[in-house]
Write an enzyme that holds these catalytic residues in place. Structure first.
Site, PDB file in Angstrom:
ATOM      1  CG  HIS A   7       0.663   4.350   7.709  1.00 61.30           C
ATOM      2  ND1 HIS A   7      -0.409   3.825   7.015  1.00 61.30           N
ATOM      3  CD2 HIS A   7       1.703   3.518   7.451  1.00 61.30           C
ATOM      4  CE1 HIS A   7      -0.032   2.732   6.373  1.00 61.30           C
ATOM      5  NE2 HIS A   7       1.244   2.520   6.619  1.00 61.30           N
ATOM      6  CG  HIS A  10      -0.297  -0.032   2.539  1.00 62.83           C
ATOM      7  ND1 HIS A  10      -0.818  -0.673   3.623  1.00 62.83           N
ATOM      8  CD2 HIS A  10       0.855   0.534   2.980  1.00 62.83           C
ATOM      9  CE1 HIS A  10      -0.028  -0.503   4.670  1.00 62.83           C
ATOM     10  NE2 HIS A  10       1.007   0.228   4.304  1.00 62.83           N
ATOM     11  CG  HIS A  13       8.465  -1.684   3.750  1.00 62.17           C
ATOM     12  ND1 HIS A  13       7.528  -2.652   3.997  1.00 62.17           N
ATOM     13  CD2 HIS A  13       7.866  -0.508   4.099  1.00 62.17           C
ATOM     14  CE1 HIS A  13       6.403  -2.102   4.459  1.00 62.17           C
ATOM     15  NE2 HIS A  13       6.580  -0.801   4.540  1.00 62.17           N
ATOM     16  CD  GLU A  23       3.095  -1.648   6.456  1.00 65.34           C
ATOM     17  OE1 GLU A  23       2.974  -0.471   6.799  1.00 65.34           O
ATOM     18  OE2 GLU A  23       3.238  -1.984   5.253  1.00 65.34           O
TER      19      GLU A  23
HETATM   20  C1  DHB Z   1       6.549   3.538   2.579  1.00 62.45           C
HETATM   21  C2  DHB Z   1       5.877   2.321   2.653  1.00 62.45           C
HETATM   22  C3  DHB Z   1       4.832   2.148   3.522  1.00 62.45           C
HETATM   23  O1  DHB Z   1       4.145   0.965   3.662  1.00 62.45           O
HETATM   24  C4  DHB Z   1       4.405   3.200   4.304  1.00 62.45           C
HETATM   25  O2  DHB Z   1       3.336   3.006   5.072  1.00 62.45           O
HETATM   26  C5  DHB Z   1       5.068   4.421   4.246  1.00 62.45           C
HETATM   27  C6  DHB Z   1       6.144   4.584   3.382  1.00 62.45           C
HETATM   28  C7  DHB Z   1       7.679   3.746   1.625  1.00 62.45           C
HETATM   29  O3  DHB Z   1       8.053   2.832   0.914  1.00 62.45           O
HETATM   30  O4  DHB Z   1       8.191   4.849   1.536  1.00 62.45           O
HETATM   31 FE    FE Z   2       2.602   1.049   5.460  1.00 61.20          FE
END
Ligand code: DHB
Ligand code: FE
Length: 285
Positions: A59, A12, A197, A244
């Site tokens: 978030h 997302h 990530h 996540e």
């Molecule tokens: C990014 C990815 C995310 O899932 C998020 O909530 C905020 C930032 C990113 O890749 O920058």
């Molecule tokens: Fe996220």
């Protein structure tokens, strides 16, 4: 009776929303990401849901550190887009399904999962980016999302966060709830976030292709075993924000016990700081 017909899994990434909103989707960098959703958009046109039960994480837009619900179910008639960073996306208001949401809350809470009832809740990129990826970007001012959406917010931002096992079991309770709703609704459940990530600290930028591939394989074939993976493995292997992915186990837990039909699978690195993963699974009757 209502039925869960399929589950959809997708990252997302907020930058995906910004690329769409700022007309950058044709750029080669983003084309590689969006190409993975062409088949999905055709599939959902051919298999339109009445309701999407959309599992995502807030978030710090609807909730802050003042109040951290582990699981919050959106029972309102509508939800307004909100966001940090680029600000609220210029996408339509999200229409809820208060009747089904209230039924699921009743059933799941009586089934021993403590949900927070959200009668007013803004929704951020965690929810609106998956809608854009699956339904396309609003082509006109009077565009409305084509179905109702029940937002289901999971805390994966502030520790302690729920275990994969609890998420998977919760998914099963959601399936029982939907199955006992006395209206003929086609319901899809979506799990969002991930894949590997990390946005912060010395390991910022971490991507783990092998972990992601394995996670997708196991999510399809052996989700009950995958659900026993402890938090520390997510954080070590998939980065701090890779946690996540426990939300995908809620959606997978809501599928029936037969092997699902894999309609579509896509994986691409990078989109912003993440590996983009996407799956569509259909229930076999
Ligand atoms: C990014 C990815 C995310 O899932 C998020 O909530 C905020 C930032 C990113 O890749 O920058
Ligand atoms: Fe996220």
């Amino acid at each position: 009776m209502a039925r869960i017909s399929a589950s959809v899994y997708t990252s997302h990434v907020p930058a995906i929303g910004a690329a769409l909103d700022q007309g950058k989707s044709g750029e080669p960098y983003w084309q590689k990401v969006f190409s993975g959703y062409e088949k999905s958009k055709q599939w959902i046109k051919a298999n339109p849901p009445d309701v999407v039960f959309l599992v995502y994480n807030d978030h710090a837009n609807a909730f802050s550190l003042d109040l951290i619900p582990t699981f919050a179910i959106g029972c309102a008639a509508e939800f307004q887009p909100a966001d940090e960073g680029w600000g609220p996306r210029p996408v339509p208001m999200v229409r809820g399904h208060p009747e089904l949401a209230a039924h699921i809350a009743q059933s799941v809470i009586q089934d021993d999962f403590d949900l927070t009832i959200a009668n007013k809740m803004d929704v951020d990129h965690g929810l609106t980016v998956p809608l854009s990826l699956m339904f396309g970007q609003p082509p006109a001012d009077d565009f409305r999302w084509p179905c109702a959406v029940i937002p289901f917010a999971v805390n994966v931002v502030q520790y302690p966060v729920p275990s994969g096992r609890r998420c998977y079991q919760l998914g099963r309770a959601i399936r029982r709830a939907v199955d006992s709703f006395d209206q003929p609704l086609n319901v899809q459940i979506w799990g969002t976030g991930g894949m590997s990530h990390q946005l912060q600290g010395p390991r910022a930028g971490l991507i783990n292709r092998e972990f992601d591939r394995d996670f997708l394989d196991r999510l399809i074939a052996d989700p009950a075993a995958l659900a026993s993976m402890p938090h520390i493995d997510y954080v070590r292997e998939a980065g701090s924000e890779g946690i996540e992915l426990v939300m995908w186990l809620i959606a997978r837990g809501a599928m029936n016990d037969k092997p699902p039909r894999v309609v579509h699978r896509f994986y691409h690195v990078p989109a912003s700081n993440t590996a983009v993963g996407h799956l569509i699974l259909e229930n076999q009757e």
